[in-house]
Design a protein around this motif. Structure first.
Motif, PDB file in Angstrom:
ATOM      1  N   GLY A 107       0.775  -1.043  -0.225  1.00 22.99           N
ATOM      2  CA  GLY A 107       0.078   0.173  -0.070  1.00 22.99           C
ATOM      3  C   GLY A 107       0.738   1.228  -0.014  1.00 22.99           C
ATOM      4  O   GLY A 107       2.058   1.212   0.426  1.00 22.99           O
ATOM      5  N   GLY A 167      -9.670   8.514  -1.635  1.00 23.52           N
ATOM      6  CA  GLY A 167      -9.658   9.060  -0.338  1.00 23.52           C
ATOM      7  C   GLY A 167     -10.340  10.263  -0.692  1.00 23.52           C
ATOM      8  O   GLY A 167     -10.305  11.244  -1.094  1.00 23.52           O
ATOM      9  N   GLU A 186     -11.119   6.415   3.382  1.00 25.79           N
ATOM     10  CA  GLU A 186     -10.397   5.873   1.906  1.00 25.79           C
ATOM     11  C   GLU A 186     -11.747   5.193   1.154  1.00 25.79           C
ATOM     12  O   GLU A 186     -11.994   4.137   1.931  1.00 25.79           O
ATOM     13  N   LYS A 220      -8.487  -0.877   3.341  1.00 24.00           N
ATOM     14  CA  LYS A 220      -8.977  -1.254   2.070  1.00 24.00           C
ATOM     15  C   LYS A 220      -8.024  -2.008   1.285  1.00 24.00           C
ATOM     16  O   LYS A 220      -6.689  -1.573   1.226  1.00 24.00           O
ATOM     17  N   GLU A 223      -4.354  -3.192   2.665  1.00 25.87           N
ATOM     18  CA  GLU A 223      -2.982  -2.430   2.684  1.00 25.87           C
ATOM     19  C   GLU A 223      -3.133  -1.624   3.700  1.00 25.87           C
ATOM     20  O   GLU A 223      -3.978  -1.152   4.064  1.00 25.87           O
ATOM     21  N   GLN A 225      -3.076   2.137   4.151  1.00 23.91           N
ATOM     22  CA  GLN A 225      -3.593   3.383   3.235  1.00 23.91           C
ATOM     23  C   GLN A 225      -3.071   4.368   4.070  1.00 23.91           C
ATOM     24  O   GLN A 225      -2.972   4.681   5.503  1.00 23.91           O
ATOM     25  N   THR A 227      -4.445   7.380   3.541  1.00 15.15           N
ATOM     26  CA  THR A 227      -5.704   7.956   4.244  1.00 15.15           C
ATOM     27  C   THR A 227      -5.875   7.710   5.515  1.00 15.15           C
ATOM     28  O   THR A 227      -6.082   8.578   6.515  1.00 15.15           O
TER      29      THR A 227
END
Length: 283
Positions: A107, A167, A186, A220, A223, A225, A227
């Motif tokens: 990610g 995001g 996200e 999400k 991974e 993320q 965000t």
């Protein structure tokens, strides 16, 4: 001020297959140069001269592009092709460029975390390597940082039905198209999105983001993320969003790549402008 940048380029480019089976998506040409060169040139124009690429398997073409190729240069010199030779040498010396390899694709947040030792305790820019803009938004991010002294992110207002791809933020407008961020989500469902303001992939981060990435659980796609890491950062520090006032070219899929070539060809290449406009009109 801001002198360092991290550019994650480790992704597989699956939405562009089979083009990206053996070629990094960041090296796809937009008119007469690869996508990632536009990103580097914007950073350099904004005064950011120390750049770390976070690479992955099959990304050697990026390193080769920004490295010297003496055999090619000698051939160009012997052929008297001085104009293109000057351009090749300019690319070789655009910036101080470094590379580190992401061990596995976990990610964007994980990729950015590889910049921790490179960045140290400084604020820094992070730019995804497959998105370019019709204007230099790095300058806008740095300008906002000078005023607000916190993390800054670039935003864009998109049709509501498209928010599930990005995001998304909610924010309080504080000065025109400047927002104090209140929340980040996200890739929400359309009906659950807090707004239609999306994060474009250009960031100016506090070094504290590295600590927050370490605290971030997989989200999400299982991974890490970025965000989600920013959401944790927001609990301790302000984040300001700057809504961009230019075109963004997301070259993560074939349509985005084709549109970027046509539009940038018309806008940036006067020798092609009238021909391209006439060509598209007559299709």
């Amino acid at each position: 001020m801001i002198k360092k940048a991290v550019i994650p380029v480790a992704g597989f480019g699956t939405r562009l297959l089979p083009i990206t089976k053996a070629q990094p998506k960041e090296m796809l040409p937009v008119v007469n140069k690869p996508i990632v060169q536009y990103v580097v040139e914007d950073l350099v124009e904004a005064g950011v001269n120390n750049i770390l690429f976070v690479t992955g398997k099959g990304k050697q073409a990026i390193e080769n592009h920004f490295d010297a190729n003496y055999e090619l240069e000698c051939k160009l010199e012997r052929s008297g092709k001085t104009k293109i030779l000057e351009e090749i040498k300019r690319i070789n010396n655009l910036a101080n460029i470094y590379y580190v390899r992401q061990k596995e694709p976990k990610g964007l947040g994980d990729a950015i975390s590889y910049g921790e030792q490179f960045v140290g305790d400084e604020y820094f820019i992070a730019m995804v390597g497959d998105t370019i803009y019709s204007e230099n938004i790095v300058i806008d991010l740095i300008k906002a940082y000078k005023k607000y002294k916190c993390s800054i992110i670039a935003l864009e207002r998109v049709p509501k039905e498209e928010v599930y791809k990005y995001g998304v933020v909610s924010g309080e407008p504080i000065n025109g198209k400047i927002y104090r961020i209140g929340d980040l989500v996200e890739k929400p469902k359309v009906e659950e999105a807090p707004s239609n303001l999306i994060i474009t992939g250009a960031y100016l981060f506090s070094p504290k983001i590295f600590e927050k990435i370490k605290e971030t659980k997989p989200g999400k796609g299982e991974e890490i993320q970025i965000t989600d890491a920013m959401k944790l950062l927001l609990e301790e520090e302000d984040i300001i969003g700057v809504e961009i006032d230019c075109r963004r070219y997301d070259i993560g899929d074939v349509l985005g790549w084709l549109k970027a070539n046509v539009e940038i060809g018309v806008e940036k290449c006067p020798e092609f402008k009238e021909y391209l406009k006439e060509f598209v009109k007559n299709m």
